[in-house]
Scaffold this motif. Structure first.
Motif, PDB file in Angstrom:
ATOM      1  N   HIS A 105       1.191  -1.032   0.215  1.00  0.00           N
ATOM      2  CA  HIS A 105       0.275   0.027  -0.201  1.00  0.00           C
ATOM      3  C   HIS A 105       0.736   1.161  -0.273  1.00  0.00           C
ATOM      4  CE1 HIS A 105      -4.389  -1.844   1.354  1.00  0.00           C
ATOM      5  NE2 HIS A 105      -3.083  -2.822   1.444  1.00  0.00           N
ATOM      6  N   PHE A 106       0.461   2.433  -0.635  1.00  0.00           N
ATOM      7  CA  PHE A 106       1.343   3.399  -0.868  1.00  0.00           C
ATOM      8  C   PHE A 106       2.796   3.546  -1.156  1.00  0.00           C
ATOM      9  CE2 PHE A 106      -1.408   3.766   2.748  1.00  0.00           C
ATOM     10  CZ  PHE A 106      -2.512   4.439   2.426  1.00  0.00           C
ATOM     11  N   THR A 107       3.488   2.285  -1.643  1.00  0.00           N
ATOM     12  CA  THR A 107       5.086   2.741  -1.238  1.00  0.00           C
ATOM     13  C   THR A 107       5.384   1.698  -2.674  1.00  0.00           C
ATOM     14  OG1 THR A 107       4.378   0.939   0.210  1.00  0.00           O
ATOM     15  CG2 THR A 107       5.224   2.857   0.926  1.00  0.00           C
ATOM     16  N   PRO A 108       5.188   2.750  -3.841  1.00  0.00           N
ATOM     17  CA  PRO A 108       5.800   1.455  -5.061  1.00  0.00           C
ATOM     18  C   PRO A 108       7.114   1.297  -5.063  1.00  0.00           C
ATOM     19  CG  PRO A 108       5.154   3.541  -5.710  1.00  0.00           C
ATOM     20  CD  PRO A 108       4.636   3.736  -4.301  1.00  0.00           C
ATOM     21  N   ASN A 109       7.908   1.127  -3.990  1.00  0.00           N
ATOM     22  CA  ASN A 109       9.537   1.486  -4.220  1.00  0.00           C
ATOM     23  C   ASN A 109       9.424  -0.666  -3.653  1.00  0.00           C
ATOM     24  OD1 ASN A 109      10.151   3.966  -5.873  1.00  0.00           O
ATOM     25  ND2 ASN A 109      10.851   4.600  -3.680  1.00  0.00           N
ATOM     26  N   ALA A 110       9.069  -0.053  -2.362  1.00  0.00           N
ATOM     27  CA  ALA A 110       8.798  -1.441  -2.006  1.00  0.00           C
ATOM     28  C   ALA A 110       8.398  -2.112  -2.556  1.00  0.00           C
ATOM     29  CB  ALA A 110       7.877  -1.237  -0.485  1.00  0.00           C
ATOM     30  N   ALA A 111       7.015  -2.029  -3.402  1.00  0.00           N
ATOM     31  CA  ALA A 111       6.724  -3.178  -4.735  1.00  0.00           C
ATOM     32  C   ALA A 111       8.054  -4.279  -5.157  1.00  0.00           C
ATOM     33  CB  ALA A 111       5.783  -2.822  -4.754  1.00  0.00           C
ATOM     34  N   GLU A 112       8.396  -2.905  -6.154  1.00  0.00           N
ATOM     35  CA  GLU A 112       9.529  -2.993  -7.158  1.00  0.00           C
ATOM     36  C   GLU A 112      10.769  -4.251  -6.062  1.00  0.00           C
ATOM     37  OE1 GLU A 112      10.216   0.845  -8.326  1.00  0.00           O
ATOM     38  OE2 GLU A 112       8.505   1.064  -8.498  1.00  0.00           O
ATOM     39  N   ILE A 113      10.873  -3.453  -4.345  1.00  0.00           N
ATOM     40  CA  ILE A 113      12.042  -4.574  -4.472  1.00  0.00           C
ATOM     41  C   ILE A 113      11.653  -6.090  -4.318  1.00  0.00           C
ATOM     42  CG2 ILE A 113      13.048  -5.311  -1.676  1.00  0.00           C
ATOM     43  CD1 ILE A 113      13.845  -1.494  -1.810  1.00  0.00           C
ATOM     44  N   LEU A 156       4.725   0.855 -14.425  1.00  0.00           N
ATOM     45  CA  LEU A 156       5.196   0.327 -14.871  1.00  0.00           C
ATOM     46  C   LEU A 156       6.401  -0.244 -14.265  1.00  0.00           C
ATOM     47  CD1 LEU A 156       5.010   2.304 -18.829  1.00  0.00           C
ATOM     48  CD2 LEU A 156       4.550  -0.066 -18.413  1.00  0.00           C
ATOM     49  N   PRO A 157       7.211   0.113 -14.128  1.00  0.00           N
ATOM     50  CA  PRO A 157       8.077  -0.429 -13.667  1.00  0.00           C
ATOM     51  C   PRO A 157       7.972  -1.449 -12.932  1.00  0.00           C
ATOM     52  CG  PRO A 157       8.888   1.586 -12.706  1.00  0.00           C
ATOM     53  CD  PRO A 157       6.888   1.326 -13.740  1.00  0.00           C
ATOM     54  N   LEU A 158       7.394  -1.586 -12.045  1.00  0.00           N
ATOM     55  CA  LEU A 158       6.482  -3.608 -11.496  1.00  0.00           C
ATOM     56  C   LEU A 158       6.010  -4.282 -12.067  1.00  0.00           C
ATOM     57  CD1 LEU A 158       5.954  -4.587  -8.755  1.00  0.00           C
ATOM     58  CD2 LEU A 158       3.533  -3.125  -8.622  1.00  0.00           C
ATOM     59  N   VAL A 159       5.185  -3.623 -13.308  1.00  0.00           N
ATOM     60  CA  VAL A 159       5.205  -4.632 -13.861  1.00  0.00           C
ATOM     61  C   VAL A 159       6.153  -4.818 -15.005  1.00  0.00           C
ATOM     62  CG1 VAL A 159       4.092  -4.608 -16.647  1.00  0.00           C
ATOM     63  CG2 VAL A 159       2.516  -3.323 -15.034  1.00  0.00           C
ATOM     64  N   ARG A 160       7.073  -4.267 -15.836  1.00  0.00           N
ATOM     65  CA  ARG A 160       8.529  -5.015 -15.850  1.00  0.00           C
ATOM     66  C   ARG A 160       9.250  -5.809 -15.507  1.00  0.00           C
ATOM     67  NH1 ARG A 160       9.268   0.909 -19.378  1.00  0.00           N
ATOM     68  NH2 ARG A 160       6.940   0.276 -20.876  1.00  0.00           N
ATOM     69  N   ILE A 161       9.420  -5.330 -13.741  1.00  0.00           N
ATOM     70  CA  ILE A 161      10.233  -6.632 -12.555  1.00  0.00           C
ATOM     71  C   ILE A 161       9.865  -7.367 -12.286  1.00  0.00           C
ATOM     72  CG2 ILE A 161      10.837  -6.647 -10.027  1.00  0.00           C
ATOM     73  CD1 ILE A 161      11.237  -3.201 -10.516  1.00  0.00           C
ATOM     74  N   CYS A 162       8.391  -7.502 -12.987  1.00  0.00           N
ATOM     75  CA  CYS A 162       7.621  -8.500 -11.988  1.00  0.00           C
ATOM     76  C   CYS A 162       7.704 -10.167 -14.098  1.00  0.00           C
ATOM     77  CB  CYS A 162       5.875  -8.710 -12.306  1.00  0.00           C
ATOM     78  SG  CYS A 162       5.753  -7.852 -10.094  1.00  0.00           S
ATOM     79  N   LYS A 163       7.564  -9.086 -14.487  1.00  0.00           N
ATOM     80  CA  LYS A 163       7.085  -9.825 -15.876  1.00  0.00           C
ATOM     81  C   LYS A 163       8.983 -10.544 -16.693  1.00  0.00           C
ATOM     82  CE  LYS A 163       7.072  -9.240 -20.837  1.00  0.00           C
ATOM     83  NZ  LYS A 163       6.305  -8.618 -22.050  1.00  0.00           N
ATOM     84  N   ILE A 203      -2.654  -1.266 -18.640  1.00  0.00           N
ATOM     85  CA  ILE A 203      -1.041  -0.875 -18.303  1.00  0.00           C
ATOM     86  C   ILE A 203      -0.451  -2.467 -18.596  1.00  0.00           C
ATOM     87  CG2 ILE A 203       0.604  -0.293 -17.374  1.00  0.00           C
ATOM     88  CD1 ILE A 203      -1.426   1.490 -16.067  1.00  0.00           C
ATOM     89  N   CYS A 204      -1.759  -3.314 -18.018  1.00  0.00           N
ATOM     90  CA  CYS A 204      -0.247  -5.041 -17.563  1.00  0.00           C
ATOM     91  C   CYS A 204      -0.536  -5.762 -19.253  1.00  0.00           C
ATOM     92  CB  CYS A 204      -1.101  -5.505 -16.612  1.00  0.00           C
ATOM     93  SG  CYS A 204      -1.131  -5.486 -14.986  1.00  0.00           S
ATOM     94  N   GLU A 205      -1.599  -5.254 -19.668  1.00  0.00           N
ATOM     95  CA  GLU A 205      -1.625  -5.362 -21.143  1.00  0.00           C
ATOM     96  C   GLU A 205      -1.067  -5.031 -22.296  1.00  0.00           C
ATOM     97  OE1 GLU A 205      -5.915  -6.995 -22.570  1.00  0.00           O
ATOM     98  OE2 GLU A 205      -6.173  -8.819 -21.048  1.00  0.00           O
ATOM     99  N   GLU A 206      -1.265  -4.112 -21.862  1.00  0.00           N
ATOM    100  CA  GLU A 206       0.117  -3.046 -23.013  1.00  0.00           C
ATOM    101  C   GLU A 206       1.264  -4.125 -23.184  1.00  0.00           C
ATOM    102  OE1 GLU A 206      -0.162   0.862 -22.027  1.00  0.00           O
ATOM    103  OE2 GLU A 206      -2.914   1.069 -22.236  1.00  0.00           O
ATOM    104  N   GLU A 207       1.781  -4.202 -21.692  1.00  0.00           N
ATOM    105  CA  GLU A 207       2.753  -4.500 -21.372  1.00  0.00           C
ATOM    106  C   GLU A 207       3.223  -6.317 -22.166  1.00  0.00           C
ATOM    107  OE1 GLU A 207       5.906  -3.071 -21.086  1.00  0.00           O
ATOM    108  OE2 GLU A 207       4.699  -1.451 -21.558  1.00  0.00           O
TER     109      GLU A 207
END
Length: 659
Positions: A105-113, A156-163, A203-207
């Motif tokens: 929640h609230f923290t995209p940086n934490a999600a990316e890690i 987008l950064p999170l989507v690309r990391i997950c992918k 956004i996920c589908e675009e990627e």
């Protein structure tokens, strides 16, 4: 909307009558696959501080041993996200490979890690890259699009990391945390919840990233069910892939109330074949959540072998909004009356005044008076065992027709008739008669009901696919313009109490969610030959569950409602202890809704429509709310319950509890 047009637009499930799981794409989460042809996955969430590595690991093991197949852990900041690696490593070292999910929640940086460490991340569209200040903001189409572009850049950064790392994602919308932007355009609606998720999904589908699971959680079961149905509909209409669904009622509470509320929402969707993973959110230790979720899910293992139910040709309800079925008023059934509770006491011979406490009515011999609590049954079905004493005004007796014919008081007691008895009856009650029929008999009963203003139908089904069979019978009545009130009756084999709560909440709650049913009756049949004490225990349980189902479906508020989160590593106080303490002081406030939230993430938004709120805001500090408005900040926790009661008192909603 015309019925035909509406039916053509219903795309939220494969069938309204034949059990059929919605086919979704499979999403791999470590060694677990959600969706596709795979069994429904059961999951839960830790409550230990994420920085407590060994405490988290020990709790994870207890959860796994209770049957948990996915474990979610909160990562509110970068340090917690980084510590997920230590938790995962220790679990793997001990031989446990259960996939982990980071809750963000609230923290995209934490999600990316976290996405580089665990098998799945959960993000909330309402607060991942958006604002929630309870402000109404005006947007032009251009400014709205600019906001979407800003969100896209943040997401987008999170989507690309997950992918890149093969990490799955849950896009988890919560009713209470819709962003100000979504609220401004769509309002506080199921459509707003759906669109909030679809913005991120696009956004996920675009990627070309499709390892996505979606949820539409709410503490309001009506909103929750409508949102999931609408989501499936919009995925179909928008040409999206059929993504798996994560089902849950958020902030369901604890004990019986939490189980019933969860089952009303989750069970209603499971009945129509929706749902690929389930989490039951109880204000209890997480290892107690898993068996409840498993009991809900296991009910569908052999459901496909149920007896045939006629197809729905005309669909007379709108599944995306609540509208109560039109009925005439017969005594206090139907019309604008709340749904009634009929307690089945027919297995008890010569019941005593004292034993009526099992259905919420208490005889005070020293005063020769009766007292009723909030769970006082409206009617008792005595069958062939007539009650040998005078009942209080707040409760009426229903007898088998053969018994009623010979009773002296044919005014204050009411007959229950089979279809054959009703067809032949010459002597009936002047204003209220109960026709007991099955779903198979409803078509045959229709001519006998035409023009009657003195009949309430008690409807049951022996079909394994119980709720859809009952729903189909209601549709039959509606198609033939019958407006007699109907009480749904359910019967279960001998089973543990949790299953009775869950099954009744699903079978009757699912009807109530669609505006069907003017009452509930849980039959005592399976316990008829049991010892008297066991029968009385079941009667008490059935009565309590009946009122709980009506409350959870938002059709009759008979007690205080607690919207309490299930605790997690963000929680700033002991939620179970605090909930119990608040309940002890306030459980006499009939119809009042109190939100009890462990932290600001599950704060004013997640309390949804609570009247008052108690939210952790720091160690030993509580913020108190009226609705979504802060009334007092940083209240010492030892004084917070007293301060909450004072707010309720000043608002004119407080009543003193009886001694």
């Amino acid at each position: 909307m015309e019925t035909k047009d509406l039916l053509e637009k219903i795309k939220y499930c494969n069938s309204l009558t034949a059990y059929s799981r919605r086919k979704t794409i499979p999403v791999k989460v470590g060694d677990v696959i959600i969706g596709g042809d795979n069994p429904i996955v059961v999951q839960s969430m830790t409550t230990v501080d994420t920085m407590d590595t060994l405490g988290s690991v020990e709790q994870c093991i207890r959860m796994i041993e209770s049957g948990c197949q996915l474990i979610r852990i909160t990562a509110p900041s970068i340090k917690e996200a980084e510590n997920l690696k230590n938790i995962k490593d220790e679990l793997r070292k001990r031989g446990y490979n259960t996939p982990l999910v980071a809750d963000i929640h609230f923290t995209p940086n934490a999600a990316e890690i976290a996405a580089k460490i665990v098998e799945k991340v959960r993000i909330n569209p309402g607060n991942y890259a958006d604002k929630k200040k309870f402000e109404f903001l005006e947007y032009t189409d251009q400014s709205y699009q600019e906001e979407l572009e800003r969100i896209r850049e943040r997401f987008l950064p999170l989507v690309r990391i997950c992918k890149k790392h093969g990490t799955a994602m849950r896009i988890g919308t919560n009713h209470g945390s819709l962003s100000d932007r979504i609220m401004s355009r769509y309002g506080d609606t199921p459509l707003g919840m759906v669109e909030s998720a679809l913005e991120f999904l696009r956004i996920c589908e675009e990627e070309n990233y499709h390892d996505v699971v979606i949820s539409m959680k709410s503490s309001n079961t009506q909103v929750m069910v409508q949102a999931y149905r609408l989501l499936v509909q919009k995925l179909e209409e928008g040409g999206f892939k059929p993504y798996p669904l994560h089902l849950g009622v958020t902030e369901a509470g604890d004990g019986e109330d939490g189980r019933i509320k969860s089952a009303v929402g989750i069970g209603t969707l499971l009945e129509d074949g929706l749902g690929d993973t389930v989490r039951v959110s109880l204000t209890e230790d997480p290892e107690f959540e898993t068996p409840v979720a498993k009991a809900l899910v296991d009910r569908y293992e052999n459901r496909t072998g149920h007896a045939l139910i006629p197809d729905v040709v005309h669909y007379p309800v709108n599944p995306f909004e609540y509208n109560r079925r039109d009925t005439i008023e017969v005594f206090n059934f139907g019309g604008t009356n709340v749904p009634r509770v009929i307690a089945d006491i027919s297995a008890v011979e010569n019941i005593t005044e004292k034993e009526m406490k099992q259905v919420g009515h208490f005889y005070l011999p020293e005063l020769d008076k009766w007292k009723m609590n909030d769970l006082g049954a409206d009617y008792v079905f005595s069958g062939s065992n007539p009650i040998p004493f005078m009942l209080p005004n707040g409760m009426k007796e229903i007898q088998h027709y053969a018994v009623w014919l010979y009773t002296e008081d044919k005014v204050n007691k009411f007959p229950a008739l089979s279809l054959e008895e009703f067809r032949k009856a010459e002597n009936l009650h002047y204003g209220l008669n109960f026709l007991m029929v099955s779903d198979q008999e409803i078509k045959e009963a229709l001519p006998l009901l035409e023009g009657r203003k003195d009949v309430v139908v008690i409807l049951h089904s022996d079909n394994l696919h119980n709720m859809p069979a009952l729903r189909r019978a209601f549709f039959e009545l509606m198609e033939n313009h019958s407006i007699v009130p109907v009480v749904a009756r359910v019967n279960y084999a001998k089973q543990d109490q949790d299953k009775t709560m869950l099954y009744a909440a699903t079978d009757v709650g699912g009807l109530l969610i669609e505006g069907l049913g003017e009452g509930i009756m849980i039959g005592i049949g399976a316990y008829r030959e049991s010892p008297r004490t066991e029968i009385l225990d079941q009667i008490k349980l059935h009565n309590s569950v009946s009122f709980g189902v009506l409350q959870a479906a938002r059709t009759r508020m008979s007690k205080t409602e607690y919207i309490s989160c299930p605790s997690c590593g963000r929680t700033l106080f002991d939620l179970q202890e605090t909930t119990a303490m608040i309940r002890k002081r306030t459980d006499h406030l009939k119809g009042v809704k109190i939100g009890i939230m462990g932290c600001i993430v599950n704060g004013p938004g997640e309390m949804a429509d609570a009247d008052y709120g108690y939210v952790g805001s720091g160690k030993g500090k509580i913020t108190l709310y009226k609705g979504k408005e802060v009334v007092k900040k940083s209240v010492a926790s030892e004084k917070a319950v007293d301060e909450l009661i004072e707010i309720i008192r000043k608002d004119g909603m407080w009543i003193e509890p009886e001694a």
